[in-house]
Design a protein around this motif. Structure first.
Motif, PDB file in Angstrom:
ATOM      1  N   ALA A  67       0.736  -1.259   0.136  1.00 50.82           N
ATOM      2  CA  ALA A  67      -0.021  -0.029  -0.062  1.00 50.82           C
ATOM      3  C   ALA A  67       0.792   1.212  -0.145  1.00 50.82           C
ATOM      4  O   ALA A  67       0.775   2.252  -0.712  1.00 50.82           O
ATOM      5  CB  ALA A  67      -0.975   0.125   1.221  1.00 50.82           C
ATOM      6  N   VAL A  68       1.933   1.346   0.917  1.00 48.80           N
ATOM      7  CA  VAL A  68       2.884   2.442   1.024  1.00 48.80           C
ATOM      8  C   VAL A  68       3.471   2.874  -0.283  1.00 48.80           C
ATOM      9  O   VAL A  68       3.598   3.976  -1.129  1.00 48.80           O
ATOM     10  CB  VAL A  68       3.648   2.510   2.160  1.00 48.80           C
ATOM     11  CG1 VAL A  68       4.791   3.508   2.219  1.00 48.80           C
ATOM     12  CG2 VAL A  68       2.809   2.396   3.566  1.00 48.80           C
ATOM     13  N   LEU A  69       4.495   1.776  -0.768  1.00 49.67           N
ATOM     14  CA  LEU A  69       5.191   1.607  -2.160  1.00 49.67           C
ATOM     15  C   LEU A  69       4.162   1.963  -3.051  1.00 49.67           C
ATOM     16  O   LEU A  69       4.635   2.718  -4.029  1.00 49.67           O
ATOM     17  CB  LEU A  69       5.924   0.597  -2.016  1.00 49.67           C
ATOM     18  CG  LEU A  69       7.018   0.295  -1.245  1.00 49.67           C
ATOM     19  CD1 LEU A  69       8.020  -0.910  -1.290  1.00 49.67           C
ATOM     20  CD2 LEU A  69       8.182   1.727  -1.100  1.00 49.67           C
ATOM     21  N   GLY A  70       3.102   1.473  -3.295  1.00 47.94           N
ATOM     22  CA  GLY A  70       2.145   1.820  -4.327  1.00 47.94           C
ATOM     23  C   GLY A  70       1.621   2.996  -4.654  1.00 47.94           C
ATOM     24  O   GLY A  70       1.834   3.645  -5.513  1.00 47.94           O
ATOM     25  N   ALA A  71       1.313   3.516  -3.335  1.00 44.25           N
ATOM     26  CA  ALA A  71       0.849   4.952  -3.343  1.00 44.25           C
ATOM     27  C   ALA A  71       2.013   5.996  -3.878  1.00 44.25           C
ATOM     28  O   ALA A  71       1.939   6.661  -4.387  1.00 44.25           O
ATOM     29  CB  ALA A  71       0.497   5.420  -1.949  1.00 44.25           C
ATOM     30  N   THR A  72       3.346   5.785  -3.228  1.00 45.33           N
ATOM     31  CA  THR A  72       4.244   6.333  -3.500  1.00 45.33           C
ATOM     32  C   THR A  72       4.961   6.326  -5.026  1.00 45.33           C
ATOM     33  O   THR A  72       5.215   7.331  -5.563  1.00 45.33           O
ATOM     34  CB  THR A  72       5.674   5.887  -2.856  1.00 45.33           C
ATOM     35  OG1 THR A  72       5.367   5.904  -1.292  1.00 45.33           O
ATOM     36  CG2 THR A  72       7.000   6.691  -3.130  1.00 45.33           C
ATOM     37  N   ALA A  73       4.730   5.073  -5.607  1.00 46.26           N
ATOM     38  CA  ALA A  73       5.165   5.010  -6.982  1.00 46.26           C
ATOM     39  C   ALA A  73       4.028   5.745  -7.920  1.00 46.26           C
ATOM     40  O   ALA A  73       4.321   6.455  -9.009  1.00 46.26           O
ATOM     41  CB  ALA A  73       5.009   3.593  -7.545  1.00 46.26           C
ATOM     42  N   ILE A  74       2.714   5.715  -7.549  1.00 51.98           N
ATOM     43  CA  ILE A  74       1.811   6.467  -8.440  1.00 51.98           C
ATOM     44  C   ILE A  74       1.967   8.062  -8.170  1.00 51.98           C
ATOM     45  O   ILE A  74       1.770   8.633  -9.235  1.00 51.98           O
ATOM     46  CB  ILE A  74       0.317   6.203  -7.641  1.00 51.98           C
ATOM     47  CG1 ILE A  74      -0.261   4.750  -7.999  1.00 51.98           C
ATOM     48  CG2 ILE A  74      -0.891   7.085  -8.305  1.00 51.98           C
ATOM     49  CD1 ILE A  74      -1.316   4.235  -7.184  1.00 51.98           C
ATOM     50  N   ILE A  75       2.132   8.392  -6.828  1.00 52.53           N
ATOM     51  CA  ILE A  75       2.623   9.905  -6.854  1.00 52.53           C
ATOM     52  C   ILE A  75       3.675  10.148  -7.715  1.00 52.53           C
ATOM     53  O   ILE A  75       3.760  11.130  -8.487  1.00 52.53           O
ATOM     54  CB  ILE A  75       2.805  10.200  -5.463  1.00 52.53           C
ATOM     55  CG1 ILE A  75       1.520  10.090  -4.709  1.00 52.53           C
ATOM     56  CG2 ILE A  75       3.197  11.650  -5.274  1.00 52.53           C
ATOM     57  CD1 ILE A  75       1.752  10.237  -3.071  1.00 52.53           C
ATOM     58  N   GLN A  76       4.774   9.471  -7.773  1.00 53.56           N
ATOM     59  CA  GLN A  76       5.572   9.726  -8.761  1.00 53.56           C
ATOM     60  C   GLN A  76       5.740   9.620 -10.026  1.00 53.56           C
ATOM     61  O   GLN A  76       6.156  10.398 -11.001  1.00 53.56           O
ATOM     62  CB  GLN A  76       7.167   8.768  -8.145  1.00 53.56           C
ATOM     63  CG  GLN A  76       7.714   9.195  -6.673  1.00 53.56           C
ATOM     64  CD  GLN A  76       8.863   8.365  -6.439  1.00 53.56           C
ATOM     65  OE1 GLN A  76       8.905   7.191  -6.596  1.00 53.56           O
ATOM     66  NE2 GLN A  76       9.592   8.866  -5.810  1.00 53.56           N
TER      67      GLN A  76
END
Length: 357
Positions: A67-76
């Motif tokens: 969840a955390v890394l997926g959200a980070t990747a989407i933002i980036q």
């Protein structure tokens, strides 16, 4: 002299206790008190429940990380589309692939919950080693993609815009990856999962590569247009370092490597068991995030079968208390030689010679 094995068909539910006795006097006292009121079970069903609990903890860690890394990747990824930063693209791809490593690990943890069968007599814990291979391949693929994009941008330079957004995305990448790294490493060490620890180390390096993106944005702001693709190459190098470390850990697990300190501790523990006159070979291997052992001890030849078996059980019990993540040990008893007693393994000597060849 007959062989005695410490409950070869039974497991011990000891994973709910802290057997890493390096935690100080308080933790040892707490363990002793807990052992008085909650004796260790010899029921195989308890071992299955303990393995499932460890797998549940691993699954919770994986889904939280996803969840955390997926959200980070989407933002980036959104910022990449706006800014055109290839360095941030490499970081976003790496974060996305890091999140996807939760898939093979999740499958492995689910398989690890299954009970042993007559075909898979040690259970399905080795699925974690296969997941480790998948993780190494994912890391290698992300390194190749990051390198390709960075080299392409060096050959065909493009302007990078919205540098303030790139900087914020880089900081978000560092914070997200460091949180995931701490969580994965802590859980992996607690449940004994080398694959999860390797994945945590991967996330930690991703955090520092995110900071490199921040430096690249600063270089572009100062007028060095190639700072962005150069940082992309730096990220690639960092990914390759993670790949090396992860591959080494997975290779050692596949080759049944253990920390030599565990062997030393096991030998010392066996020597301290009352009635043990000597210690022979000690072997260990990881099966998923559980450790199993085989040990040879030397006992008085005058002991009865019942007494020798009880001593083997005591030796196994001592090992389980002394070694973290050890769930079972098969203890073989040898008698001392002398007084007309020959080598108890003389009939096996020619088989040992063939094995050595």
């Amino acid at each position: 002299m007959p062989d005695h094995h410490a409950h070869p068909g039974h497991e011990h539910s000891h994973e709910q206790h802290d057997h890493a006795h390096g935690g100080g006097h308080f933790s040892r006292l707490r363990h002793q008190v807990a052992h008085i009121f909650t004796p260790h079970s010899h029921d195989a069903a308890d071992k299955v429940d303990t393995a499932m609990e460890a797998s549940r903890e691993g699954m919770r860690t994986l889904w939280s990380s996803l969840a955390v890394l997926g959200a980070t990747a989407i933002i980036q990824a959104v910022i990449v589309a706006i800014s055109g930063s290839v360095a941030l693209l490499g970081d976003a791809v790496h974060n996305g692939t890091d999140a996807l490593t939760a898939v093979p690990l999740g499958v492995a943890f689910l398989l690890g919950r299954r009970a042993a069968t007559r075909r898979y007599t040690y259970g399905y814990g080795r699925a974690e080693d296969l997941a480790g291979i998948a993780i190494v391949l994912i890391i290698a693929a992300s390194a190749g993609l990051a390198a390709y994009e960075a080299i392409s941008r060096l050959m065909r330079p493009q302007a990078v815009t919205h540098l303030w957004a790139v900087a914020l995305a880089a900081l978000a990448g560092f914070i997200g990856n460091e949180w995931v790294a701490r969580y994965r490493i802590a859980t992996g060490r607690r449940i004994g999962s080398a694959a999860l620890v390797a994945d945590g180390l991967h996330a930690r390096t991703d955090g520092f590569t995110s900071l490199a993106v921040l430096l690249g944005a600063g270089g572009v702001a100062l007028g060095w247009r190639q700072a962005d693709p150069v940082v992309g190459l730096v990220i690639t190098a960092a990914i390759l370092l993670v790949l090396r470390d992860a591959a080494r850990q997975v290779y050692r697990r596949l080759m049944d490597a253990v920390d030599p300190g565990l062997i030393d501790r096991a030998e010392e523990t066996l020597r301290d068991v009352d009635g043990v006159r000597g210690v022979g070979a000690v072997r260990m291997r990881w099966i998923g995030h559980a450790l199993r052992a085989e040990a040879e001890i030397v006992v008085d030849p005058q002991l009865t079968v019942v007494q020798a078996h009880a001593l083997a059980v005591a030796a196994e019990h001592a090992l389980i208390h002394a070694l973290p993540r050890l769930t079972a040990a098969t203890v073989h008893t040898d008698h001392t030689t002398g007084s007309g007693l020959g080598d108890p393994h003389a009939s096996l000597a020619h088989h040992a010679h063939r094995a050595a060849i």
